[in-house]
Design an enzyme around this catalytic site. Structure first.
Site: not given
Ligand code: BG6
Length: 494
Positions: A155, A184-185, A189, A223, A242, A247, A345
């Site tokens: 991405k 898409d990491h 998971k 985050e 982002d 995600h 964030k």
């Protein structure tokens, strides 16, 4: 006993081989796969970049990443053994000679392996270089064999719908969709994949997984860190692009999708695209009531003074570091169930959490005095840093009287399993090597996600956020985000 597939001989080229992603994620993931015996028996990893490293210098460089970020460290010996397969090619993405040199490395690997290897090109590069690299790879002739050649695209996949469509068009000019692995990491998971297992390998939950029983759904991906030194990238992106576009919408799709017929890659992805397509498109006038943006000012994060976003990036900017959106899915299952999502964030905690809030029981059997603490059922799916699931239900408190009290039944990965969870990139890179694209985004999925968000992106670009910065670092986000959910009588569950 496991059913992990051993990949065929493979050569992996990492564009951006000395970059941050390679250092923090890719090389450590490959090393961990190797330590666990899950790399091919014969493989080569080739870092590509302009810096004039020798193989040894490159290996020393990536060793720092392994020391700092690898899940397992191994020993000096295991590292030496692994890195016998690690090489570096000084290269320039604009220069045909670099692609010829890659071609030669493949031919050499084929000779040494005694078999034609799978060839993986991992494009861990700045978005601005993507078109050139795809074109050069396509035209170089080194990707002739679609069975064995795969492209991993990191991405961001495009900056908006138009650029995503353009990139997909370019990719399709040279490659088949089956060769393209858009990362898409989050999908790598365990706790995310577990959503499918929880929903579709159990009988208990699916019958109540709909608008008859569920009041609303919340997804929070917060985050505590700021943008740090990623400001250059982040300031062109913002929270919506982002995190929400990829995600968060992927999590939402897993929660909302219809049961697939099988665990086959396209079957799963078809069901996810169905969700994205059923999501209500925003009209311009609906956006202020359904989408909120924020930007952090200075504040206190985890007991330490934290800079504001503007100070971090060194300029006044309209980029949002927080976004919250209320979505609706217009289909039979979800009609009338709002999905509230938020991501930001510099919020108080790092937490990726999905909350499924059920309605109250239709009839209260117990006398009101005994049931003052009754709370409707709730399923909490923790993705990170905790991984597991909690179910809230009522219990009778001990005693002679009948008093009700909500309690939680908890499943926690680390308490239940002794096996360590792999990092997302280990799962994803192994899937690329074994040609399993279930956990990767298909072109139509990426485009559907952009299409859904475009009205908000455009509206925000056209209308300045006069209240920026509007939340203090370390707080839970801007006040209007609380109002977004409070207008429906709910509140964010932390
Ligand atoms: C990345 C975003 O995709 O995900 C980052 O670009 C973000 O801004 C990161 O920090 C969060 O990932 P994780 O796995 O730490 O929740």
């Amino acid at each position: 006993m496991n059913n992990i597939i051993k990949p065929e001989p493979t050569i992996i080229f990492i564009f951006g081989g000395s970059g941050d992603l390679a250092n923090r994620k890719l090389i450590p993931a490959l090393y961990n796969l190797w330590l666990d015996g899950n790399m091919p028996d014969k493989f080569r990893v080739v870092g590509l970049g302009r810096t004039k490293f020798t193989d040894d210098e490159y290996i020393r460089e990536v060793n720092k990443g392994v020391n700092d970020y690898s899940r397992q460290k191994g020993s000096k010996d295991t590292w030496l053994k692994f890195t016998e397969n690690v090489h570096y090619l000084v290269s320039d993405v604009f220069d045909d000679k670099s692609y010829k040199a890659m071609g030669k490395m493949i031919t050499k690997a084929e000779k040494d392996f005694g078999a034609h290897p799978n060839v993986i090109f991992n494009l861990a590069i700045a978005p601005g270089l993507m078109d050139d690299v795809v074109t050069k790879l396509g035209e170089s002739g080194i990707c002739k064999d679609p069975e064995c050649t795969r492209l991993v695209i990191e991405k961001p996949f495009g900056h908006d719908l138009e650029s995503a469509v353009a990139l997909n068009t370019l990719l399709k000019k040279y490659f088949d969709e089956s060769q393209i692995y858009r990362i898409d990491h989050y999908l790598g998971k365990d706790a995310v994949q577990n959503i499918l297992v929880f929903r579709f390998a159990n009988l208990l939950f699916e019958p109540i997984w709909n608008n008859n029983y569920i009041e609303h759904v919340q997804i929070t991906v917060s985050e505590s860190i700021g943008v740090g030194d990623r400001g250059g990238y982040y300031d062109k992106s913002g929270a919506l692009r982002d995190m929400i576009q990829n995600h968060v919408l992927q999590l939402l799709s897993f929660v909302a999708m219809e049961p697939p017929v099988s665990f086959e890659s396209d079957e799963i992805r078809n069901r996810k695209v169905d969700v994205l397509r059923a999501m209500r498109r925003f009209k311009k006038e609906d956006i202020p009531m359904n989408a909120v943006r924020g930007q952090y000012s200075e504040g206190w994060a985890k007991g330490e003074k934290a800079k504001g976003y503007i100070e971090e990036v060194g300029k006044k900017t309209q980029t949002e570091t927080f976004a919250a959106v209320k979505f609706h899915i217009d289909n039979w299952r979800w009609r009338g169930v709002p999905f509230y999502v938020r991501s930001g964030k510099r919020m108080p905690e790092k937490a990726s959490v999905i909350t499924i809030q059920f309605k109250s029981a239709p009839h209260q059997v117990f006398p009101e005095a005994t049931a003052t603490r009754v709370k409707p059922n709730r399923i909490t799916i923790n993705i990170s840093p905790d991984t597991g699931i909690k179910i809230r239900f009522q219990s009778k408190r001990p005693g002679l009287d009948m008093m009700l009290n909500p309690v939680e039944m908890k499943f926690n990965y680390s308490e239940t399993y002794t096996d360590k969870q792999p990092e997302a990139y280990e799962t994803l890179l192994h899937d690329v090597m074994t040609a399993d694209s279930t956990l990767f985004m298909r072109s139509d999925e990426v485009e559907a996600a952009w299409a859904l968000l475009m009205p908000i992106i455009t509206h925000w670009e056209d209308n300045l956020a006069y209240d920026f910065p509007n939340y203090a670092a370390g707080s839970s986000g801007p006040k209007p985000a609380d109002a977004l959910i409070a207008q429906d009588g709910f509140h964010w569950i932390s």
